[in-house]
Design a protein around this motif. Structure first.
Motif, PDB file in Angstrom:
ATOM      1  N   TYR A 111       0.837  -1.210   0.000  1.00  0.00           N
ATOM      2  CA  TYR A 111       0.000   0.000   0.000  1.00  0.00           C
ATOM      3  C   TYR A 111       0.868   1.255   0.000  1.00  0.00           C
ATOM      4  CZ  TYR A 111      -2.903   3.776   1.623  1.00  0.00           C
ATOM      5  OH  TYR A 111      -3.518   4.994   1.728  1.00  0.00           O
ATOM      6  N   GLU A 141       0.328   4.345  -2.442  1.00  0.00           N
ATOM      7  CA  GLU A 141       0.056   5.680  -1.889  1.00  0.00           C
ATOM      8  C   GLU A 141       1.052   6.692  -2.475  1.00  0.00           C
ATOM      9  OE1 GLU A 141       0.908   6.219   2.262  1.00  0.00           O
ATOM     10  OE2 GLU A 141      -0.962   7.330   2.541  1.00  0.00           O
ATOM     11  N   PRO A 188      -2.193  -5.328  -1.670  1.00  0.00           N
ATOM     12  CA  PRO A 188      -2.098  -3.854  -1.597  1.00  0.00           C
ATOM     13  C   PRO A 188      -3.323  -3.164  -2.200  1.00  0.00           C
ATOM     14  CG  PRO A 188      -0.045  -4.818  -2.435  1.00  0.00           C
ATOM     15  CD  PRO A 188      -1.061  -5.920  -2.412  1.00  0.00           C
ATOM     16  N   GLU A 237      -5.952  -3.297   0.356  1.00  0.00           N
ATOM     17  CA  GLU A 237      -5.582  -2.353   1.422  1.00  0.00           C
ATOM     18  C   GLU A 237      -5.944  -0.927   0.983  1.00  0.00           C
ATOM     19  OE1 GLU A 237      -4.288  -3.472   4.313  1.00  0.00           O
ATOM     20  OE2 GLU A 237      -3.954  -1.488   5.205  1.00  0.00           O
ATOM     21  N   ALA A 238      -5.647  -0.620  -0.299  1.00  0.00           N
ATOM     22  CA  ALA A 238      -5.959   0.711  -0.824  1.00  0.00           C
ATOM     23  C   ALA A 238      -7.464   0.958  -0.768  1.00  0.00           C
ATOM     24  CB  ALA A 238      -5.450   0.832  -2.263  1.00  0.00           C
TER      25      ALA A 238
END
Ligand code: MRU
Length: 355
Positions: A138, A142, A174, A177-178
């Motif tokens: 992540y 980001e 990821p 998670e995002a």
């Protein structure tokens, strides 16, 4: 932590219940595995698939094999039979090695309980490793999304989501998670002929309401070349000591295109996928699954059955290498449960690992 909508594998008494992935994305059916033969077939026929899930299933298979007979001979028979089911994913050997190390020193009478406990621990550890990969990956998403006024466009290959593991997945962890943290992402999903694991990726992303677009495998190059991809993340079936990574066939071409056009390319893989005994990618065994899968396709027939359709006449010569190796120089970084590293620095993350 991410909860699988349907467990990819779970214990039920002295049996294991799996989600039969050969029927997905058309039918969602579970299957009970009660014998060593059924477990070996489930792995070989890809009712379960994906390196981490193959490893966990093999561990459950050892426990199932010991139900009626926990002798030394039966334990060795189970370990040998399961090791022969698929050649490339090293997680299979990692899990069997863990089971062997735990069970060989025990008296037969103590083995069955210990086998179930160890198999459960492998399943749980895998879910934890996926979660950690999600958090580390992540951070990359980001950073790449900073300043964008549109969703981040992630390309993946094959299926390295929850269906391929006991947790959130590797390459897709990821992404989940995002989504959980509110970072907008959009995923390019390639169909992944001949077994079309991309359709599984599309299915699980759609179920999770993550925006995706399914593409033909051959469309990846043009999308990367014209700037429609911000990052490529795939899983792996075996990462060699020098960082070369074997993954589903087609991964290498995406990595080449990404390198040519300056798009970051990451491999997401837990420790169970790393093989320090393989010096480089040339030592990784590549599975050949035979011509049949190339000349046919599985699809949903009008009567609702999932059927094999013939694409090429039976006598057509075909080759079917199921994996390819992406050289470390094409990989921007490896996302592991311990953090992200340059491919050549993998050993720094696992100082305790033996060669
Ligand atoms: O042949 P499969 O479907 O078992 O291959 C799966 C893959 O190549 C995945 O990308 C890999 O195992 C990573 S899974 C988290």
């Amino acid at each position: 932590m991410f909860t699988q909508p349907i467990p990819t594998i779970k214990r039920d008494g002295n049996t294991a219940v799996i989600l039969d992935q050969t029927l997905l994305p058309h039918r969602c059916e579970v299957r009970r595995l009660t014998t060593l033969d059924e477990v070996a077939t489930a792995i070989h026929a890809m009712q379960v698939r994906g390196a981490p899930l193959i490893g966990a299933t093999a561990a459950f298979g050892v426990a199932i094999a010991l139900v009626a007979d926990a002798s030394d001979a039966q334990l060795e028979h189970a370990l040998t039979a399961l090791a022969a089911t698929r050649p490339t994913a090293v997680n299979l050997h990692w899990a069997l090695g863990r089971m062997a190390g735990r069970l060989r020193p025990l008296a037969p009478a103590d083995r069955l309980d210990a086998a179930w406990r160890e198999a459960e621990a492998i399943r749980r550890n895998d879910a934890e490793m996926c979660a950690a990969i999600g958090r580390h990956g992540y951070a990359i998403l980001e950073r790449l999304a900073t300043g964008l006024d549109r969703p981040l466009r992630v390309m993946t290959h094959c299926n390295a989501g929850w269906l391929a593991t006991c947790g959130a997945g590797t390459a897709l962890a990821p992404v989940y998670e995002a989504q959980a943290r509110g970072l907008p992402v959009e995923v390019w999903v390639s169909e992944t002929r001949p077994r079309n694991q991309g359709l599984l990726t599309a299915w699980e992303l759609r179920e999770a309401r993550v925006p995706l677009r399914l593409i033909a495998d051959n469309a990846a190059g043009i999308l990367i070349a014209r700037g429609d991809v911000d990052v490529v993340i795939t899983g792996a079936d075996r990462v060699a000591a020098n960082g070369d990574a074997a993954n589903k066939v087609g991964t290498y071409l995406k990595a080449l295109a990404a390198r040519e056009h300056g798009v970051p390319f990451y491999i997401a893989a837990p420790f169970s996928t790393v093989d320090f005994a393989c010096a480089d990618g040339a030592a990784i065994p590549i599975e050949d699954r035979g011509a049949g899968e190339v000349c046919t396709v599985l699809g949903l027939a009008d009567d609702g059955a999932v059927r094999s359709l013939r694409l090429a006449p039976e006598s057509t010569a075909a080759a079917n290498p199921a994996f390819d190796v992406t050289p470390a120089r094409c990989i921007s970084g490896i996302i592991t449960e311990r953090g992200i590293c340059e491919p050549a620095r993998l050993r720094d993350l696992y100082p305790e690992a033996q060669a």
